[in-house]
Design a protein around this motif. Structure first.
Motif, PDB file in Angstrom:
ATOM      1  N   TRP A  45      23.105   2.527  -1.045  1.00 42.41           N
ATOM      2  CA  TRP A  45      23.529   1.163  -0.734  1.00 42.41           C
ATOM      3  C   TRP A  45      24.834   0.855  -1.452  1.00 42.41           C
ATOM      4  CZ3 TRP A  45      20.849  -1.292   2.977  1.00 42.41           C
ATOM      5  CH2 TRP A  45      19.534  -0.875   3.224  1.00 42.41           C
ATOM      6  N   CYS A  88      12.869   4.586   2.212  1.00 43.20           N
ATOM      7  CA  CYS A  88      12.696   3.149   2.419  1.00 43.20           C
ATOM      8  C   CYS A  88      11.521   2.919   3.363  1.00 43.20           C
ATOM      9  CB  CYS A  88      13.948   2.529   3.035  1.00 43.20           C
ATOM     10  SG  CYS A  88      15.356   2.461   1.931  1.00 43.20           S
ATOM     11  N   ARG A 145      16.348  -2.216   9.900  1.00 35.57           N
ATOM     12  CA  ARG A 145      16.184  -3.584   9.402  1.00 35.57           C
ATOM     13  C   ARG A 145      16.809  -4.580  10.375  1.00 35.57           C
ATOM     14  NH1 ARG A 145      18.734  -6.387   4.100  1.00 35.57           N
ATOM     15  NH2 ARG A 145      20.341  -4.812   4.430  1.00 35.57           N
ATOM     16  N   HIS A 156      14.959  -5.672  -4.725  1.00 37.55           N
ATOM     17  CA  HIS A 156      15.608  -4.675  -3.880  1.00 37.55           C
ATOM     18  C   HIS A 156      17.003  -4.378  -4.415  1.00 37.55           C
ATOM     19  CE1 HIS A 156      17.564  -3.064  -0.152  1.00 37.55           C
ATOM     20  NE2 HIS A 156      16.456  -2.357  -0.193  1.00 37.55           N
ATOM     21  N   VAL A 170      11.629  -4.676   2.605  1.00 36.99           N
ATOM     22  CA  VAL A 170      12.195  -3.346   2.373  1.00 36.99           C
ATOM     23  C   VAL A 170      11.780  -2.903   0.978  1.00 36.99           C
ATOM     24  CG1 VAL A 170      14.272  -1.925   2.291  1.00 36.99           C
ATOM     25  CG2 VAL A 170      14.178  -3.914   3.824  1.00 36.99           C
ATOM     26  N   GLU A 171      11.046  -1.813   0.907  1.00 38.50           N
ATOM     27  CA  GLU A 171      10.625  -1.247  -0.372  1.00 38.50           C
ATOM     28  C   GLU A 171      11.185   0.164  -0.480  1.00 38.50           C
ATOM     29  OE1 GLU A 171       6.360  -1.846  -1.247  1.00 38.50           O
ATOM     30  OE2 GLU A 171       6.320  -2.917   0.665  1.00 38.50           O
ATOM     31  N   GLU A 172      11.658   0.520  -1.668  1.00 41.55           N
ATOM     32  CA  GLU A 172      12.206   1.856  -1.888  1.00 41.55           C
ATOM     33  C   GLU A 172      11.345   2.611  -2.887  1.00 41.55           C
ATOM     34  OE1 GLU A 172      16.505   2.389  -2.276  1.00 41.55           O
ATOM     35  OE2 GLU A 172      16.653   0.226  -2.051  1.00 41.55           O
TER      36      GLU A 172
END
Length: 311
Positions: free
Chosen positions: A289, A46, A20, A139, A33-35
């Motif tokens: 995270w 991700c 990122r 997110h 950003v997609e999880e």
């Protein structure tokens, strides 16, 4: 209609921050950003996508970005060597968000798309049109920061949202009772999106959005103040770079919320702020995270902060 080149990489949450940060160097705030869960294991994956605008600089920007991704691929993130590229336009982007972005409650705040008429406006509702600033609050790092704010923000607080993106946290702070909110971002696309979202929520009297960052060494001053609460949902490298300026921005007893930290960087970030006499009062972990909350309990002779406004 504006065209955008998508450059996408899939990675684990542990390596997502590095990717990122690289993407943001060339795409600014235009990084999504997609999880999701990995269909072949219990791990999460991700998908990071940089959006590069079509134009005379595209070829050079794309070349530099792909070179940087190839380099990080050689250091172990093999997927970065083979990014997926495709063209998209703004209408497709908005259609994608409309399918993806549904109302979601995060503690006392209800995040809702600007276009969803099923949600009635109210004191707990934050309406967002992400535009090309890629921030809906969905997110995990934004959710962590938002929940931490709800635990720590008091009525009438002066708040700074550093790296505001589409303005989610700044608007939420106002909804939670902040007396005033300053929102800063270096990227003009993000600033425009955040200003539009502030207007959409009817909060122009409370939230001020400017282009810029924290800077103690410049003579170009937009305002010099301290804040009761500072929230920064940005990458660990920037937390470390701006640690001193962030602490200087706090009032005595002020709260600092740091989001966007991957778990491998937690100890490094926590130590950097502890070395500056900040007390760690809370930490949350979710999907790789981390969000850290610090309290400023001693003045230590700090002077305040200069926030430079670039536009």
């Amino acid at each position: 209609m504006m065209r955008w080149l998508e450059v996408a990489v899939e990675a684990t949450p542990d390596s997502a921050e590095d990717i990122r940060l690289i993407m943001a160097k060339w795409a600014g705030s235009a990084v999504a950003v997609e999880e999701r869960a990995d269909e072949h294991s219990v791990d999460r994956v991700c998908r990071l996508t940089a959006y590069l605008p079509d134009g005379e600089r595209l070829a050079a920007t794309r070349h530099d970005l792909l070179n940087a991704l190839w380099h990080i691929g050689s250091l172990g993130v093999k997927s970065a060597r083979t990014p997926i590229e495709r063209w998209t336009d703004e209408s497709e982007w908005h259609s994608k968000w409309k399918a993806f972005f549904k109302p979601a409650r995060v503690g006392r705040i209800l995040l809702a798309p600007a276009w969803d008429d099923s949600v009635e406006n109210g004191d707990s509702v934050v309406r967002i049109d992400p535009g090309m600033a890629f921030g809906t609050g969905l997110h995990v790092t934004t959710r962590q920061s938002l929940l931490a704010m709800q635990d720590r923000l008091s009525q009438g607080d002066e708040v700074l949202d550093l790296g505001t993106g589409s303005g989610v946290l700044a608007i939420a702070a106002a909804r939670l009772g902040a007396g005033s909110v300053k929102a800063l971002d270096n990227d003009l696309t993000a600033v425009e999106a955040a200003r539009a979202n502030v207007t959409l929520n009817g909060l122009k009297d409370v939230v001020t959005v400017s282009r810029g960052s924290l800077d103690r060494g410049t003579s170009e001053r937009d305002y010099t103040t301290r804040f009761d609460l500072l929230v920064a949902n940005i990458v660990a490298a920037v937390h470390l770079q701006l640690a001193g300026a962030m602490i200087d921005a706090l009032k005595l007893g002020g709260t600092l919320i740091l989001g966007g930290i991957t778990q491998p960087r937690e100890t490094e970030v926590a130590a950097a702020f502890a070395d500056r006499a900040m007390q760690l009062v809370d930490s949350t972990h979710d999907g790789g995270w981390v969000c850290l909350t610090f309290q400023n309990d001693a003045d230590g002779g700090r002077r305040g902060v200069s926030c430079t406004k670039n536009g």
